[in-house]
Design an enzyme around this catalytic site. Structure first.
Site, PDB file in Angstrom:
ATOM      1  N   HIS A  19       0.840  -1.206   0.000  1.00  0.00           N
ATOM      2  CA  HIS A  19       0.000   0.000   0.000  1.00  0.00           C
ATOM      3  C   HIS A  19       0.877   1.259   0.000  1.00  0.00           C
ATOM      4  O   HIS A  19       0.620   2.214  -0.736  1.00  0.00           O
ATOM      5  CB  HIS A  19      -0.874   0.057   1.261  1.00  0.00           C
ATOM      6  N   LYS A  43     -15.458  -8.049   3.779  1.00  0.00           N
ATOM      7  CA  LYS A  43     -14.400  -8.341   4.764  1.00  0.00           C
ATOM      8  C   LYS A  43     -14.872  -8.106   6.186  1.00  0.00           C
ATOM      9  O   LYS A  43     -15.728  -7.262   6.443  1.00  0.00           O
ATOM     10  CB  LYS A  43     -13.189  -7.436   4.499  1.00  0.00           C
ATOM     11  N   ARG A  92      -2.200  -6.168  -8.242  1.00  0.00           N
ATOM     12  CA  ARG A  92      -1.176  -7.205  -8.031  1.00  0.00           C
ATOM     13  C   ARG A  92      -1.333  -8.246  -9.132  1.00  0.00           C
ATOM     14  O   ARG A  92      -1.151  -7.958 -10.295  1.00  0.00           O
ATOM     15  CB  ARG A  92      -1.344  -7.805  -6.626  1.00  0.00           C
ATOM     16  N   SER A 130      -2.769  -7.726   3.260  1.00  0.00           N
ATOM     17  CA  SER A 130      -2.980  -7.516   4.698  1.00  0.00           C
ATOM     18  C   SER A 130      -3.348  -8.823   5.383  1.00  0.00           C
ATOM     19  O   SER A 130      -2.901  -9.087   6.508  1.00  0.00           O
ATOM     20  CB  SER A 130      -4.098  -6.495   4.921  1.00  0.00           C
TER      21      SER A 130
HETATM   22  O1  PNS Z   1      -8.656  -2.801   0.289  1.00  0.00           O
HETATM   23  P1  PNS Z   1      -9.964  -3.288  -0.292  1.00  0.00           P
HETATM   24  O2  PNS Z   1     -10.767  -4.080   0.725  1.00  0.00           O
HETATM   25  O3  PNS Z   1      -9.771  -4.053  -1.578  1.00  0.00           O
HETATM   26  O4  PNS Z   1     -10.781  -1.962  -0.669  1.00  0.00           O
HETATM   27  C1  PNS Z   1     -12.057  -2.062  -1.248  1.00  0.00           C
HETATM   28  C2  PNS Z   1     -12.845  -0.760  -1.014  1.00  0.00           C
HETATM   29  C3  PNS Z   1     -12.954  -0.467   0.481  1.00  0.00           C
HETATM   30  C4  PNS Z   1     -12.104   0.391  -1.696  1.00  0.00           C
HETATM   31  C5  PNS Z   1     -14.247  -0.944  -1.660  1.00  0.00           C
HETATM   32  O5  PNS Z   1     -14.919  -2.002  -1.041  1.00  0.00           O
HETATM   33  C6  PNS Z   1     -15.084   0.327  -1.588  1.00  0.00           C
HETATM   34  O6  PNS Z   1     -14.940   1.191  -2.432  1.00  0.00           O
HETATM   35  N1  PNS Z   1     -15.942   0.445  -0.537  1.00  0.00           N
HETATM   36  C7  PNS Z   1     -16.754   1.613  -0.335  1.00  0.00           C
HETATM   37  C8  PNS Z   1     -18.221   1.354  -0.710  1.00  0.00           C
HETATM   38  C9  PNS Z   1     -18.428   1.495  -2.203  1.00  0.00           C
HETATM   39  O7  PNS Z   1     -18.207   2.533  -2.790  1.00  0.00           O
HETATM   40  N2  PNS Z   1     -18.855   0.391  -2.816  1.00  0.00           N
HETATM   41  C10 PNS Z   1     -19.076   0.318  -4.231  1.00  0.00           C
HETATM   42  C11 PNS Z   1     -17.775   0.058  -4.969  1.00  0.00           C
HETATM   43  S1  PNS Z   1     -18.093  -0.407  -6.593  1.00  0.00           S
END
Ligand code: PNS
Length: 163
Positions: A19, A43, A92, A130
């Site tokens: 990150h 998650k 990745r 993570s």
């Molecule tokens: O590190 P991650 O878990 O891959 O991050 C994913 C994250 C938190 C960026 C994604 O789940 C997100 O954008 N969550 C916020 C809610 C949202 O906007 N959902 C629609 C995304 S298409």
């Protein structure tokens, strides 16, 4: 000319070297980066949002154009509220691609004013995540190369206190 602002969203549970590499490279391309701790409904988390924010703050303390925030809503809305022109994601392995592509298209639909940019991970972080860090630390393994030194002990203390 107006400031070029990008958001780097993620779970950051906890932030890893992977990150930090993406954030640092993005900070060289934009006037301002907002690292935003968000909720991924797929998650369950080990660290609270506040703990994740505090760890990120420690890691980016020397990067003047990087801020940290948290938000429990849609990324597309957050980007609009903060005048961001870009969402930065790290890619990745190919296994990331389909999910990230879906999110990028959805965010573009919700907020046409923001572009998703993918930065390829550095080779040494290709398989770093993570969840891998938490698994190794929880079993007493060495995560020194995987997490920023400044938060290494915070992570160990927290994870070992849960076991
Ligand atoms: O590190 P991650 O878990 O891959 O991050 C994913 C994250 C938190 C960026 C994604 O789940 C997100 O954008 N969550 C916020 C809610 C949202 O906007 N959902 C629609 C995304 S298409």
């Amino acid at each position: 000319m107006s400031e070029r602002i990008a958001v780097c969203p993620g779970s950051f549970d906890p932030i890893t070297m992977g990150h930090l590499d993406i954030i640092t490279r993005a900070a060289a391309m934009f006037d301002k980066i907002i690292v935003v701790v968000m909720n991924n409904e797929k998650k369950s988390y080990t660290f609270t949002p506040q703990e994740r924010v505090e760890m990120i703050k420690k890691c980016i303390s020397e990067q003047n154009n990087v801020q940290v925030d948290m938000y429990d809503g849609l990324l597309a809305d957050y980007a609009a509220q903060h005048n961001a022109c870009a969402i930065i994601k790290g890619l990745r392995a190919m296994s990331d691609f389909e999910y990230e592509f879906q999110m990028a298209l959805t965010n573009k639909k919700l907020n046409p004013g923001v572009e998703t940019l993918f930065l390829t991970t550095s080779a040494q972080n290709m398989y770093l995540s993570s969840s891998m860090v938490k698994q190794i630390a929880g079993m007493g393994g060495d995560v020194t190369d995987f997490v920023p030194e400044v938060i290494h002990d915070d992570i160990l203390n927290r994870i070992l206190s849960k076991n």
